[in-house]
Motif scaffolding. Structure first.
Motif, PDB file in Angstrom:
ATOM      1  N   PHE A  78       5.128   5.868  -9.586  1.00  0.00           N
ATOM      2  CA  PHE A  78       3.711   5.532  -9.732  1.00  0.00           C
ATOM      3  C   PHE A  78       3.510   4.364 -10.697  1.00  0.00           C
ATOM      4  O   PHE A  78       2.763   3.430 -10.405  1.00  0.00           O
ATOM      5  CB  PHE A  78       2.934   6.760 -10.211  1.00  0.00           C
ATOM      6  N   VAL A  79       4.193   4.406 -11.834  1.00  0.00           N
ATOM      7  CA  VAL A  79       4.036   3.339 -12.830  1.00  0.00           C
ATOM      8  C   VAL A  79       4.539   2.014 -12.271  1.00  0.00           C
ATOM      9  O   VAL A  79       3.878   0.975 -12.405  1.00  0.00           O
ATOM     10  CB  VAL A  79       4.757   3.714 -14.146  1.00  0.00           C
ATOM     11  N   LEU A  80       5.685   2.033 -11.628  1.00  0.00           N
ATOM     12  CA  LEU A  80       6.218   0.794 -11.063  1.00  0.00           C
ATOM     13  C   LEU A  80       5.339   0.287  -9.920  1.00  0.00           C
ATOM     14  O   LEU A  80       5.110  -0.926  -9.805  1.00  0.00           O
ATOM     15  CB  LEU A  80       7.651   0.995 -10.589  1.00  0.00           C
ATOM     16  N   LEU A  81       4.831   1.184  -9.099  1.00  0.00           N
ATOM     17  CA  LEU A  81       3.909   0.811  -8.030  1.00  0.00           C
ATOM     18  C   LEU A  81       2.695   0.088  -8.596  1.00  0.00           C
ATOM     19  O   LEU A  81       2.310  -0.988  -8.128  1.00  0.00           O
ATOM     20  CB  LEU A  81       3.461   2.066  -7.274  1.00  0.00           C
ATOM     21  N   THR A  82       2.121   0.640  -9.656  1.00  0.00           N
ATOM     22  CA  THR A  82       0.931   0.048 -10.265  1.00  0.00           C
ATOM     23  C   THR A  82       1.245  -1.303 -10.898  1.00  0.00           C
ATOM     24  O   THR A  82       0.500  -2.267 -10.707  1.00  0.00           O
ATOM     25  CB  THR A  82       0.353   1.014 -11.318  1.00  0.00           C
ATOM     26  N   ILE A  93       5.170  -4.877  -1.200  1.00  0.00           N
ATOM     27  CA  ILE A  93       6.229  -4.990  -2.213  1.00  0.00           C
ATOM     28  C   ILE A  93       6.098  -3.873  -3.243  1.00  0.00           C
ATOM     29  O   ILE A  93       7.089  -3.257  -3.646  1.00  0.00           O
ATOM     30  CB  ILE A  93       6.180  -6.370  -2.890  1.00  0.00           C
ATOM     31  N   ALA A  94       4.860  -3.582  -3.652  1.00  0.00           N
ATOM     32  CA  ALA A  94       4.636  -2.532  -4.649  1.00  0.00           C
ATOM     33  C   ALA A  94       5.064  -1.164  -4.126  1.00  0.00           C
ATOM     34  O   ALA A  94       5.715  -0.388  -4.839  1.00  0.00           O
ATOM     35  CB  ALA A  94       3.168  -2.506  -5.058  1.00  0.00           C
ATOM     36  N   ALA A  99       8.927   3.273  -4.213  1.00  0.00           N
ATOM     37  CA  ALA A  99       9.778   4.232  -3.499  1.00  0.00           C
ATOM     38  C   ALA A  99      11.234   4.131  -3.948  1.00  0.00           C
ATOM     39  O   ALA A  99      11.923   5.142  -4.141  1.00  0.00           O
ATOM     40  CB  ALA A  99       9.670   4.010  -1.996  1.00  0.00           C
ATOM     41  N   VAL A 100      11.707   2.899  -4.144  1.00  0.00           N
ATOM     42  CA  VAL A 100      13.084   2.705  -4.615  1.00  0.00           C
ATOM     43  C   VAL A 100      13.237   3.272  -6.025  1.00  0.00           C
ATOM     44  O   VAL A 100      14.242   3.930  -6.338  1.00  0.00           O
ATOM     45  CB  VAL A 100      13.473   1.208  -4.556  1.00  0.00           C
ATOM     46  N   ALA A 101      12.241   3.031  -6.882  1.00  0.00           N
ATOM     47  CA  ALA A 101      12.296   3.564  -8.251  1.00  0.00           C
ATOM     48  C   ALA A 101      12.335   5.089  -8.233  1.00  0.00           C
ATOM     49  O   ALA A 101      13.120   5.701  -8.972  1.00  0.00           O
ATOM     50  CB  ALA A 101      11.102   3.078  -9.066  1.00  0.00           C
TER      51      ALA A 101
END
Length: 113
Positions: A78-82, A93-94, A99-101
């Motif tokens: 969630f944090v990386l997506l944001t 890309i987000a 998903a990878v994270a």
């Protein structure tokens, strides 16, 4: 099949189509550079990240409630997506990065146990 069911299905289909078509047709103006501008355009642009975050919470909440160890991978995703969406404004890309994270954090946690 009763006529009530057919009428409800038709009504839902028409409203769904209009919900998707009308904002794009009526409210999104284009500037001379070809980019959309205006408040409706900003709302439509933010729907993508909002829906992805909502899906993340809805699909992840039952897993986290059953297995609290899944909280850290979900939060990392969630944090990386944001952050990635904030920097790139690209929902694709987000989402892929989030998903990878999630997968990497989950894998590292499994290997640590």
């Amino acid at each position: 099949m009763s006529t009530d069911v057919v009428l409800v299905c038709l009504l839902v289909g028409v409203v769904n189509y209009l919900f998707r078509y009308l904002p794009l047709r009526i409210g999104a103006r284009r500037t001379s550079g070809g980019l959309k501008s205006g408040p409706l355009s900003r709302v439509l642009d933010s729907i993508g990240i909002a829906s992805i975050c909502a899906l993340l919470v809805v699909s992840g909440a039952p897993d986290v409630m059953r297995d609290p160890q899944r909280l850290l991978p979900s939060l990392a995703g969630f944090v990386l997506l944001t952050l990635i969406f904030w920097r790139t404004k690209s929902i694709i890309i987000a989402t892929l990065t989030g998903a990878v994270a999630y997968g990497l954090v989950f894998k590292v946690m499994l290997m640590a146990v």
